[in-house]
Design an enzyme around this catalytic site. Sequence first.
Site, PDB file in Angstrom:
ATOM      1  N   ARG A  18       0.841  -1.203   0.000  1.00  0.00           N
ATOM      2  CA  ARG A  18       0.000   0.000   0.000  1.00  0.00           C
ATOM      3  C   ARG A  18       0.874   1.251   0.000  1.00  0.00           C
ATOM      4  NH1 ARG A  18      -2.801  -3.113   3.921  1.00  0.00           N
ATOM      5  NH2 ARG A  18      -2.010  -1.804   5.624  1.00  0.00           N
TER       6      ARG A  18
ATOM      7  N   LYS B 282     -13.076  14.724   4.417  1.00  0.00           N
ATOM      8  CA  LYS B 282     -14.129  14.134   3.589  1.00  0.00           C
ATOM      9  C   LYS B 282     -14.964  13.169   4.423  1.00  0.00           C
ATOM     10  CE  LYS B 282     -14.843  10.423   0.441  1.00  0.00           C
ATOM     11  NZ  LYS B 282     -14.283   9.413  -0.452  1.00  0.00           N
TER      12      LYS B 282
ATOM     13  N   GLU C   7     -20.343  15.113   0.989  1.00  0.00           N
ATOM     14  CA  GLU C   7     -20.532  14.090  -0.045  1.00  0.00           C
ATOM     15  C   GLU C   7     -21.684  13.137   0.270  1.00  0.00           C
ATOM     16  OE1 GLU C   7     -18.160  10.422  -2.313  1.00  0.00           O
ATOM     17  OE2 GLU C   7     -17.164  11.547  -0.725  1.00  0.00           O
TER      18      GLU C   7
ATOM     19  N   LYS D  93     -19.043  17.388  -2.939  1.00  0.00           N
ATOM     20  CA  LYS D  93     -18.640  16.264  -3.791  1.00  0.00           C
ATOM     21  C   LYS D  93     -19.894  15.491  -4.189  1.00  0.00           C
ATOM     22  CE  LYS D  93     -15.414  12.418  -4.292  1.00  0.00           C
ATOM     23  NZ  LYS D  93     -14.187  11.751  -3.825  1.00  0.00           N
TER      24      LYS D  93
ATOM     25  N   SER E 134     -16.708  10.356  -9.497  1.00  0.00           N
ATOM     26  CA  SER E 134     -16.915   9.655 -10.771  1.00  0.00           C
ATOM     27  C   SER E 134     -17.927   8.524 -10.631  1.00  0.00           C
ATOM     28  CB  SER E 134     -15.592   9.117 -11.316  1.00  0.00           C
ATOM     29  OG  SER E 134     -14.955   8.275 -10.370  1.00  0.00           O
ATOM     30  N   GLY E 135     -18.000   7.918  -9.462  1.00  0.00           N
ATOM     31  CA  GLY E 135     -19.066   6.969  -9.169  1.00  0.00           C
ATOM     32  C   GLY E 135     -19.128   5.733 -10.035  1.00  0.00           C
ATOM     33  N   GLY E 136     -18.008   5.279 -10.575  1.00  0.00           N
ATOM     34  CA  GLY E 136     -18.030   4.070 -11.381  1.00  0.00           C
ATOM     35  C   GLY E 136     -18.143   4.317 -12.873  1.00  0.00           C
TER      36      GLY E 136
END
Length: 391
Positions: free
Chosen positions: A88, A178, A218, A260, A302-304
């Site tokens: 990571r 966020k 968001e 967002k 962008s949500g996919g």
Amino acid sequence: MASASFVKPNTLSSPWIGQRSFAHTSASSSPPPRVSFAIRAGAYSDELVKTAKSIASPGRGILAIDESNATCGKRLASIGLDNTEDNRQAYRQLLLTTPGLGDYISGSILFEETLYQSTKDGKTFVDCLRDANIVPGIKVDKGLSPLAGSNEESWCQGLDGLASRSAEYYKQGARFAKWRTVVSVPCGPSALAVKEAAWGLARYAAISQDNGLVPIVEPEILLDGDHPIERTLEVAEKVWSEVFFYLAQNNVMFEGILLKPSMVTPGAEHKNKASPETVADFTLTMLKRRVPPAVPGIMFLSGGQSEAEATLNLNAMNQSPNPWHVSFSYARALQNSVLRTWQGKPEKIEASQKALLVRAKANSLAQLGKYSAEGENEDAKKGMFVKGYTY
């Protein structure tokens, strides 16, 4: 901390506003006295406004790399790597040390582990971002949990201890935060779920501002479902109406927040796909109806969507002036090409960083309304929708 923008008070319906009494007078009486509202001012007010404006700067947007360790593990597994802290760290170092990244990226959202990590040479990731003129941010929510009494919906955890955690994140160098909650169209959404999402976001935003962090607000409206774009618009207007009602109730300073939102699109399983122009029209209609111009920046998720689709839709929204800075806060739509190129191989780091710059530059141009899809490869056009996606 200063308070939110105010709606003009209705003095006929409320005898008490802002601790001032309004007496009804006859036509011959002198004009009523002017009303003054007490504005809460905190030590961070000016800094919050400055930070928000810095992130919402022309031609730049947000790189979101705040995936949980479990989600990051899924990304690594897709290229055959184990989910270890070393892997990571290596992936995050690749992203955050990309030369020239600050030309297109103004802020980066980090997971808590990343906020405290360093490069192999000992330079903190926070310092890497600062040196590139990128504002460090931090994911502060603790994930989703089933919402009792709802239609199989969820609520976002993390308010307990948020003030002390936010203060520590500020000391570590974070300057914005966020909090992601979700709303599902196929599940209703129920009034309970919408209210819970809006109230939680408002409490988080107030606590963040009190501790020097610009809150990114968001409420993600998931792509799940086969509903038309008109239904998404209806739900989005309801959600954002509730969000701003509770933001004002909690004295959140609108000039010191960023949004967002999801773009207004049909459900992922709807038979008809909307063009970028249609997405832009519906999305901007929703924003103009619900978002005050005091808010400095709209940083879309962008949500996919595919990498190219997310960029095209953003570009369409910037073909005419908007009351706010309209930009991006992308995770998968910036990282997907990077992972495919890297494959965990040290000799491919430079090529991977170039892939990141290609996507970052494309979205920078889209923020300026100057993007063209010419030359996009087929991989960039592949959708990344995952039903019931968790972060």
